[in-house]
Design an enzyme around this catalytic site. Structure first.
Site, PDB file in Angstrom:
ATOM      1  N   GLY A  37       0.788  -1.224   0.000  1.00 14.54           N
ATOM      2  CA  GLY A  37       0.000   0.000   0.000  1.00 14.54           C
ATOM      3  C   GLY A  37       0.818   1.269   0.000  1.00 14.54           C
ATOM      4  N   CYS A  55     -23.210  -6.374 -19.220  1.00 16.41           N
ATOM      5  CA  CYS A  55     -21.981  -6.598 -18.449  1.00 16.41           C
ATOM      6  C   CYS A  55     -20.901  -5.619 -18.892  1.00 16.41           C
ATOM      7  CB  CYS A  55     -21.418  -7.992 -18.715  1.00 16.41           C
ATOM      8  SG  CYS A  55     -22.377  -9.327 -18.022  1.00 16.41           S
ATOM      9  N   CYS A  70     -18.994 -11.606 -20.066  1.00 15.62           N
ATOM     10  CA  CYS A  70     -20.249 -11.623 -20.804  1.00 15.62           C
ATOM     11  C   CYS A  70     -20.203 -12.686 -21.915  1.00 15.62           C
ATOM     12  CB  CYS A  70     -20.506 -10.238 -21.393  1.00 15.62           C
ATOM     13  SG  CYS A  70     -22.189  -9.971 -21.952  1.00 15.62           S
ATOM     14  N   CYS A 113     -27.901  -8.647 -17.216  1.00 17.46           N
ATOM     15  CA  CYS A 113     -27.314  -8.216 -18.494  1.00 17.46           C
ATOM     16  C   CYS A 113     -28.260  -8.569 -19.621  1.00 17.46           C
ATOM     17  CB  CYS A 113     -25.956  -8.897 -18.689  1.00 17.46           C
ATOM     18  SG  CYS A 113     -25.285  -8.692 -20.346  1.00 17.46           S
ATOM     19  N   CYS A 119     -26.264 -11.435 -21.921  1.00 16.56           N
ATOM     20  CA  CYS A 119     -25.969 -12.801 -21.471  1.00 16.56           C
ATOM     21  C   CYS A 119     -26.854 -13.237 -20.311  1.00 16.56           C
ATOM     22  CB  CYS A 119     -24.492 -12.939 -21.088  1.00 16.56           C
ATOM     23  SG  CYS A 119     -24.081 -12.163 -19.503  1.00 16.56           S
TER      24      CYS A 119
END
Lengths: 187, 369, 295
Positions: free
Chosen positions: C36, C276, C282, C252, C255
């Protein structure tokens, strides 16, 4: 002209990826033999990471003169250098740079040469970032004082030092976030 | 129905490159492509700007970059810098003394006359900015005659190889502090080291040396107008060619590898109070950059002086704040980021809408409660 | 003027010279060692704009080797103009590297604004492009001061900012770039990924590397590492809400997937449509659905 593998860019890229894997997954032993083509792991590591804009300390005389020129790194005291190469059999007798609160990356990387990784009587259990639960690391030829000294150097995170252990062809790392539990040395 | 709105990205990019290339050549039949040498010589200040902001002294590649970017200075400096990223740093020059410059121009506004004399040289400073309509249809013959005539009328006398620095006289008189002994032995290379504040003055100077002219001018101007108090006097502004010395790779002996066109500006200004309670002295602001870029060198000198005050006493104005100045004057950084807003951002915008809808819903619920 | 003598004919593998790569590699190792923490590095100019992923690109070019299988996405899509541009550049300067659109096949993924829906594996590295590396910039403009705050893990001013949000809006209004605490110390800006993707960083099997080119910083979230969004105990962290007016989760359009991050747009007839954002996810779902039909 035949250039030794460790000085070639493609080898250094492959060696770097091994080092990164080792650093990201503390205690994982990476075998570099097929990249090194006969060179030892210390030389491969230094060839990969050194250039004229970093500093190296070699208090135990592990680096050959011929290599030193090619590495281009300025030589410095072990107390100040960004990278320090040491012989693991000898007890530490210096305090490496630990970095500052604002710039902890100035804490040194210690490259410790040991006799063997993945074998030997010293068994360490590692936990911390990069370790899923516990990672066990065995090694031979590491003076136990290094572990104690490291504990002290790394007491005030983010200050600290990062360790890379190398044997002839293998490498394992313990960044400053790794917690080490020394299991009784089996004789 | 298409899958995403930006399907066909590859084709679109190729098409954009083709139409840009067409625009470069749209003049069509009978037209000539711009020669690199033409750009180097006839668009001298444009090339100067690009070598300076690109941070590489390579006038031909700068001209090439100008040619391929259709004259966009930001884009041209950018391509030159990207080329530089592929080049290793092999050698370092020793400190080069600008007293050794082969000058084409040098003036001082601090003194009526200076040792070696004022030399106006090529400048539009005192020219009337009237459009020269005769250049619209300039014939090649009349164009070529210009240089021929000028060279023929050149007086026999030769200029000295170098001129003394105005600052040296001021320093001798005790009006300037002595040159600091604490000079870094190795210059801070901003292309190899990140700026981590506080930074040494040499890092600030090299950041500004390849800064974007307009950005430097804008911040320096804020200081001139009142958001700051430098009140500079130009002790010396010089433009000329500085010999570059490099150590011979084998013998280590210094040899002259070439020369670079450089603009250098030294301003003097008074401190509010003398440092350490000693006698008051002038202080120096320094600016230098590749090429012939006087406005840039002056802006840089003023900012250098302003930053020294900010580093000493803490900044009271934006132009005195090292982070504010040094992180916002780079043309490649700032233009890149401004440009990036044209890229698709629909995922983050979706996330923005989610937050707005949620807070709107909550505030509606609160109102109706 | 003769330029032929110094016209470059070819670029180094990975465009950057080897010294530049070494510097980036050293920075990467320190970034992994101090999870980090933003490691400063010189950051070379790349031939695409600052802000277009030059930080991510320098990471990728310093990591990549022959035999690599690379996936480049932007907004979750492999075919977005910026993804195409970066991929073409890498293909051009890294001969021997292959590229894929399949998340599962990739060994190295460079992404802007998304982490793939398919959980990454221990054999993959994800490189995220970062415009603003420092989560503290909203409360402290001086980097000098921010570095000390980070070192001390002093995030009180950031928490106050979140608290003020709650008082004013009854919600935390940060939509993306959600401040996330790594290994209990440093708070990072996880790049402009939606909140949806933040939990994927927590104890991921893969290494995540973050590159900010313009701001010249590299940071990392190692695998199996705590990555916790900053929250208050009484106001939980919430990812984007994809429910319709009646509270049903939208799916979606293409899909049918009902557990992915969705892009919202208006189709030709003026209807609002959801699909998506992750194109490979997808495609995979669509293939599965089609198989189901034909089977």
């Amino acid at each position: 002209m035949n250039i030794e593998a460790i000085w070639q860019a493609q080898t250094q890229q492959a060696l770097f990826r091994e080092m990164l894997e080792a650093m990201a997954r503390p205690g994982t032993v990476r075998d570099l033999a097929h990249h090194l083509e006969g060179a030892n792991a210390l030389r491969g590591l230094l060839a990969t990471l050194m250039d004229g804009s970093t500093t190296l300390a070699d208090p135990h005389g592990l680096v050959h003169d011929a290599d030193r020129v090619l590495l281009q790194a300025a030589l410095d005291m072990p107390e100040r250098a960004r990278f320090v190469a040491v012989d693991g059999e000898r007890a530490p007798d210096f305090q490496p740079a630990l970095g500052t609160l604002a710039s902890p990356e100035l804490g040194a990387t210690l490259v410790i040469v040991v006799d063997a990784l993945d074998a030997g009587s010293l068994t360490l259990d590692l936990t911390g970032p990069g370790v899923e639960s516990v990672k066990r690391l065995a090694c031979a030829g590491l003076h136990p004082d290094w572990i104690a000294a490291r504990e002290e150097w790394n007491a005030d995170f983010p200050l600290g030092v990062d360790l890379i252990l190398v044997d002839k062809t293998k490498l394992a790392a313990m960044p400053r976030t790794t917690r080490i539990n020394v299991l009784a040395e089996v004789h | 129905m298409g899958y995403v709105a930006i399907k066909g990205g590859g084709r679109a990019i190729a098409g954009a490159a083709e139409v840009t290339e067409f625009l470069r050549a749209e003049q069509g039949e009978g037209s000539e492509p711009l020669e690199i040498a033409t750009i180097v010589h006839q668009l001298r200040h444009l090339v100067s700007r690009v070598v300076s902001e690109g941070g590489v002294y390579h006038p031909e590649f700068a001209a090439l970059s100008i040619k391929q970017s259709l004259g966009d200075t930001l884009e041209a400096a950018f391509a030159l810098r990207a080329w530089r990223s592929t080049q290793p740093r092999l050698l370092e020059t020793p400190l080069l003394d600008t007293a050794n410059m082969r000058l084409i121009r040098r003036i001082s506004s601090a003194f009526k006359d200076i040792p070696g004399g004022q030399m106006l040289g090529p400048t539009p400073d005192y020219a009337l900015r009237l459009l020269r309509m005769e250049l619209i249809d300039e014939s090649p013959e009349s164009f070529r005659a210009v240089a021929r005539r000028w060279l023929a009328e050149l007086p026999e006398e030769r200029l000295p190889d170098s001129f003394p620095k105005v600052l040296d006289a001021l320093r001798e008189e005790g009006l300037l502090p002595p040159v600091s002994e604490h000079r870094a032995s190795v210059a801070f290379d901003i292309t190899r080291e990140p700026l981590v504040f506080p930074v040494p003055r040499c890092a600030a100077l090299s950041t500004m040396a390849r800064g974007e002219t307009g950005s430097l001018l804008g911040i320096a101007y804020s200081n001139m107008r009142g958001y700051g108090d430098v009140h500079p006097t130009v002790a010396e502004l010089r433009v000329g060619y500085l010999p570059v010395l490099l150590p011979h790779p084998v013998t280590g002996e210094l040899i002259e590898a070439g020369e670079v066109l450089l603009t250098e500006c030294e301003v003097v200004a008074m401190y509010d109070a003398a440092e350490g309670g000693g006698k008051p002295v002038f202080t120096v602001g320094y600016g230098a950059c590749f090429g012939h870029n006087e406005v840039k060198a002056i802006s840089m000198a003023i900012l250098d002086r302003a930053l020294q005050k900010g580093m000493r006493d803490g900044p009271d104005n934006p132009s005195e704040d090292p982070e504010f100045v040094l992180l916002h004057v780079d043309g490649v950084d700032s233009m890149g980021f401004a440009t990036h807003y044209k890229m698709p951002h629909y995922v983050t915008f979706q996330s923005d809408m989610d937050r707005l809808r949620t807070t709107q819903r909550k505030s509606r619920a609160k109102e109706s409660a | 003027m003769n330029m032929t003598s110094h016209t470059p004919t070819a670029y180094n593998f990975g465009f950057l010279d080897e010294y530049a790569k070494k510097e980036v590699r050293r920075a990467i190792l320190k970034a992994v060692s101090i999870p980090g923490y933003q490691v400063p590095y010189a950051s070379r100019e790349m031939p695409m704009g600052r802000g277009f992923g030059t930080g991510g690109l320098q990471l990728t070019l310093s990591l990549i080797g022959p035999g690599e299988v690379l996936k480049v996405i932007d907004q979750g899509s492999d075919d977005s103009v910026n993804a195409v541009n970066l991929r073409q550049f890498i293909e051009m300067t890294c001969p021997g590297v292959s590229t894929t659109t399949r998340t599962a096949e990739a060994t190295l993924i460079q992404s802007r604004h998304r982490i793939p829906e398919r959980p990454l594996t221990g054999d993959q590295i994800i490189v995220l492009q970062v415009p603003y590396p420092d989560a503290l910039v909203v409360v402290e403009p001086s980097e000098d001061k921010r570095k000390i705050m980070h070192g001390e893990a002093d995030y009180s001013r950031l928490l106050v900012k979140l608290y003020e949000d709650i008082v004013q809006f009854d919600e935390i209004t940060i939509s993306h770039r959600y401040p996330t605490r790594i290994n209990g110390h440093y708070v990072i800006d996880p790049s402009p990924i939606p909140r949806w993707d933040v939990p994927k960083l927590h104890h991921s099997r893969s290494l995540a590397l973050f590159g900010a080119g313009r701001e010249k910083k590299i940071y990392a979230v190692p695998p199996h590492t705590d990555a916790e969004p900053l929250v208050f105990t009484d106001v939980p962290f919430r990812v984007e809400d994809f429910r319709d007016g009646e509270g049903r989760r939208r799916a979606c359009e293409r899909c049918g997937c009902a557990d992915s991050f969705l892009d919202e747009f208006v189709d030709g007839s003026g209807e609002k449509v959801y699909q998506c954002s992750d194109s490979d996810w997808c495609d995979e779902h669509l293939a599965e659905a089609n198989q189901g039909v034909t089977a």
